[in-house]
Write a protein that holds these residues in place. Structure first.
Motif, PDB file in Angstrom:
ATOM      1  N   LEU A  94       0.410  -1.153   0.181  1.00 21.68           N
ATOM      2  CA  LEU A  94      -0.203  -0.114  -0.009  1.00 21.68           C
ATOM      3  C   LEU A  94       0.812   0.978   0.293  1.00 21.68           C
ATOM      4  N   LEU A  95       0.894   2.385  -1.220  1.00 21.35           N
ATOM      5  CA  LEU A  95       1.792   3.286  -1.472  1.00 21.35           C
ATOM      6  C   LEU A  95       0.602   4.282  -1.192  1.00 21.35           C
ATOM      7  N   ARG A  96       0.992   6.044  -0.637  1.00 13.33           N
ATOM      8  CA  ARG A  96       1.045   6.771  -1.392  1.00 13.33           C
ATOM      9  C   ARG A  96       1.273   7.717  -2.079  1.00 13.33           C
ATOM     10  N   HIS A  97      -0.374   7.526  -2.694  1.00 14.96           N
ATOM     11  CA  HIS A  97      -0.075   8.081  -4.316  1.00 14.96           C
ATOM     12  C   HIS A  97       0.438   9.420  -4.353  1.00 14.96           C
ATOM     13  N   PRO A  98       1.370  10.066  -5.299  1.00 15.33           N
ATOM     14  CA  PRO A  98       1.536  11.821  -5.364  1.00 15.33           C
ATOM     15  C   PRO A  98      -0.209  12.043  -5.997  1.00 15.33           C
ATOM     16  N   GLU A  99      -0.379  12.145  -6.999  1.00 12.22           N
ATOM     17  CA  GLU A  99      -1.638  12.307  -7.734  1.00 12.22           C
ATOM     18  C   GLU A  99      -2.861  12.495  -6.869  1.00 12.22           C
ATOM     19  N   ALA A 100      -3.022  11.688  -5.853  1.00 14.19           N
ATOM     20  CA  ALA A 100      -4.016  11.597  -4.834  1.00 14.19           C
ATOM     21  C   ALA A 100      -3.370  12.784  -3.612  1.00 14.19           C
ATOM     22  N   VAL A 101      -2.326  12.942  -3.504  1.00 12.78           N
ATOM     23  CA  VAL A 101      -1.862  13.514  -2.587  1.00 12.78           C
ATOM     24  C   VAL A 101      -1.701  14.630  -2.769  1.00 12.78           C
ATOM     25  N   ARG A 102      -1.731  15.380  -4.007  1.00 16.89           N
ATOM     26  CA  ARG A 102      -1.515  16.291  -5.009  1.00 16.89           C
ATOM     27  C   ARG A 102      -3.414  17.047  -5.099  1.00 16.89           C
ATOM     28  N   ARG A 103      -4.134  16.110  -5.047  1.00 14.68           N
ATOM     29  CA  ARG A 103      -5.733  16.146  -4.763  1.00 14.68           C
ATOM     30  C   ARG A 103      -6.084  16.857  -3.564  1.00 14.68           C
ATOM     31  N   LEU A 104      -5.441  16.558  -2.627  1.00 13.76           N
ATOM     32  CA  LEU A 104      -5.899  16.439  -1.464  1.00 13.76           C
ATOM     33  C   LEU A 104      -5.170  17.864  -0.850  1.00 13.76           C
ATOM     34  N   GLU A 105      -4.452  18.139  -1.189  1.00 13.78           N
ATOM     35  CA  GLU A 105      -3.391  19.103  -0.403  1.00 13.78           C
ATOM     36  C   GLU A 105      -3.725  20.115  -1.417  1.00 13.78           C
ATOM     37  N   ALA A 106      -4.418  20.568  -2.634  1.00 18.96           N
ATOM     38  CA  ALA A 106      -5.061  21.446  -3.609  1.00 18.96           C
ATOM     39  C   ALA A 106      -6.839  21.827  -2.809  1.00 18.96           C
ATOM     40  N   HIS A 107      -7.467  20.553  -2.312  1.00 15.36           N
ATOM     41  CA  HIS A 107      -8.013  20.672  -1.975  1.00 15.36           C
ATOM     42  C   HIS A 107      -8.474  21.762  -0.476  1.00 15.36           C
ATOM     43  N   TYR A 108      -7.589  21.027  -0.022  1.00 17.66           N
ATOM     44  CA  TYR A 108      -6.921  21.802   1.672  1.00 17.66           C
ATOM     45  C   TYR A 108      -6.610  23.027   2.124  1.00 17.66           C
ATOM     46  N   ALA A 109      -6.196  23.776   0.647  1.00 20.18           N
ATOM     47  CA  ALA A 109      -5.381  24.373   0.943  1.00 20.18           C
ATOM     48  C   ALA A 109      -5.592  25.366   1.494  1.00 20.18           C
ATOM     49  N   GLY A 110      -5.039  26.357   2.670  1.00 23.49           N
ATOM     50  CA  GLY A 110      -4.880  27.476   3.559  1.00 23.49           C
ATOM     51  C   GLY A 110      -5.717  27.159   4.559  1.00 23.49           C
ATOM     52  N   THR A 111      -6.865  26.386   4.806  1.00 27.91           N
ATOM     53  CA  THR A 111      -7.328  25.460   5.953  1.00 27.91           C
ATOM     54  C   THR A 111      -6.875  25.073   7.231  1.00 27.91           C
ATOM     55  N   GLY A 112      -5.321  24.472   6.707  1.00 26.37           N
ATOM     56  CA  GLY A 112      -4.778  23.903   7.722  1.00 26.37           C
ATOM     57  C   GLY A 112      -5.453  22.564   7.890  1.00 26.37           C
ATOM     58  N   LEU A 113      -6.359  21.845   7.791  1.00 32.45           N
ATOM     59  CA  LEU A 113      -7.076  20.676   7.907  1.00 32.45           C
ATOM     60  C   LEU A 113      -6.746  19.614   7.262  1.00 32.45           C
ATOM     61  N   LEU A 114      -5.418  19.973   6.732  1.00 34.57           N
ATOM     62  CA  LEU A 114      -4.274  18.409   5.834  1.00 34.57           C
ATOM     63  C   LEU A 114      -4.052  17.662   7.320  1.00 34.57           C
ATOM     64  N   ASN A 115      -4.351  16.267   8.151  1.00 32.21           N
ATOM     65  CA  ASN A 115      -4.072  16.375   8.359  1.00 32.21           C
ATOM     66  C   ASN A 115      -3.140  14.613   8.048  1.00 32.21           C
ATOM     67  N   GLU A 116      -2.825  14.554   8.840  1.00 28.35           N
ATOM     68  CA  GLU A 116      -2.346  12.717   8.695  1.00 28.35           C
ATOM     69  C   GLU A 116      -3.574  11.485   8.260  1.00 28.35           C
ATOM     70  N   ALA A 117      -4.444  11.635   9.314  1.00 32.67           N
ATOM     71  CA  ALA A 117      -4.962  11.334   8.826  1.00 32.67           C
ATOM     72  C   ALA A 117      -6.348  11.333   7.991  1.00 32.67           C
ATOM     73  N   ARG A 118      -6.281  12.650   7.123  1.00 31.72           N
ATOM     74  CA  ARG A 118      -6.693  12.830   5.433  1.00 31.72           C
ATOM     75  C   ARG A 118      -6.065  12.283   4.238  1.00 31.72           C
ATOM     76  N   LEU A 119      -4.763  12.448   4.529  1.00 27.34           N
ATOM     77  CA  LEU A 119      -3.227  12.108   3.749  1.00 27.34           C
ATOM     78  C   LEU A 119      -4.029  10.276   3.749  1.00 27.34           C
ATOM     79  N   ARG A 120      -3.964   9.278   4.645  1.00 31.05           N
ATOM     80  CA  ARG A 120      -4.595   7.917   4.877  1.00 31.05           C
ATOM     81  C   ARG A 120      -5.770   7.944   3.877  1.00 31.05           C
ATOM     82  N   MET A 121      -6.336   8.353   3.665  1.00 31.58           N
ATOM     83  CA  MET A 121      -6.982   8.653   1.475  1.00 31.58           C
ATOM     84  C   MET A 121      -6.783   8.665   0.470  1.00 31.58           C
ATOM     85  N   ALA A 122      -4.867   9.404   1.032  1.00 33.06           N
ATOM     86  CA  ALA A 122      -4.211   9.200  -0.475  1.00 33.06           C
ATOM     87  C   ALA A 122      -3.386   7.613  -0.548  1.00 33.06           C
ATOM     88  N   ASN A 123      -3.428   6.590   0.208  1.00 28.50           N
ATOM     89  CA  ASN A 123      -3.323   5.577   0.299  1.00 28.50           C
ATOM     90  C   ASN A 123      -4.221   4.702  -0.475  1.00 28.50           C
TER      91      ASN A 123
END
Length: 255
Positions: A94-123
């Protein structure tokens, strides 16, 4: 009705479904969507958030059907274990998908809400292909013939409809219903004989209902051959008339 059209199964994952807390709202949408593409929906299973049961179900279904769809278990909490289980079923990391991470970073940009729990959704299991999520960004994924989607109906529907170009269908099954007030017990033997006569080219099912103090029975016929379907529906109507009924033939399920 038998043919060589592609087949599909659904694996619904989640303790909340089995406990009765949540009612599944995805199965009917998936079945209809796939049916309209000419993909035969053959099986649905519900399993709890238990690794061994998810892995076993995935491996059984993906060996048997052309396509397998899953819903549930790809969120950020500890009980969202679907991605890990799919990876184990396929024997890949199980790997952390770079494009999935990019999408989450863009979605949560400026909110301070992108934590490790949410990054699990990029696995995503190694080799997995992302499934777009235009509703809430966090993607699903495809690996082999398995399509992993969210359990939230609005998100699942957006994911599934976005998969149209990845799915190859076959002949579309058409439906007619013959509706009458004749109860099942009065035509059961005649219907059995008629089904044997027309063979596997037409599926005939009987579905009674009771409302307003009256019995109504819908004989639902399904086939890919439109002419055969129409002829068989008329044969069913003739049978019901011989029993004193006044059957009505309608396209679809007569709802």
């Amino acid at each position: 009705m038998t043919d060589n059209a592609p087949t599909a199964a659904l694996l619904i994952i989640g303790n909340e479904i089995l406990s009765g807390r949540t009612q599944d709202a995805n199965l009917s949408f998936i079945a209809k969507y796939l049916g309209d593409l000419g993909i035969r929906f053959r099986e649905a299973r519900v399993v709890p958030d238990v690794e061994a049961e998810i892995v076993a179900a995935i491996n059984a279904l993906r060996a048997r059907y052309t396509y397998v769809f899953t819903t549930g278990g790809i969120g950020p909490t500890h009980d969202d274990i679907t991605a890990e289980c799919i990876a184990k079923a396929f024997g890949v990391p199980l790997l952390r998908h770079p494009e999935a991470v990019r999408r989450l970073e863009a979605h949560y940009a400026g909110t301070g809400l992108l934590n490790e729990a949410r990054l699990r959704m990029a696995n995503v299991p190694e080799g997995g292909i992302l499934i777009d999520n235009p509703v809430s960004t966090a993607p699903g994924f495809q690996i082999g013939n398995v399509f992993v989607m969210a359990g939230v109906p609005k998100i699942m529907q957006a994911m599934l409809t976005g998969l149209r170009d990845r799915l190859v269908g076959g002949p579309v099954v058409r439906t007619k219903s013959v509706i009458s007030a004749i109860p099942e017990g009065s035509f059961a033997d005649a219907l059995r004989a008629l089904q044997e006569q027309v063979g596997a080219g037409v599926d005939i099912g009987s579905y009674p209902s009771f409302g307003g103090g009256k019995i109504s029975t819908a004989l639902v016929l399904r086939a890919t051959d439109i002419d055969l379907l129409a002829r068989t529906a008329e044969q069913v109507a003739v049978m019901l008339r011989s029993l004193g009924g006044e059957p009505v033939i309608v396209d679809g399920y007569g709802e």
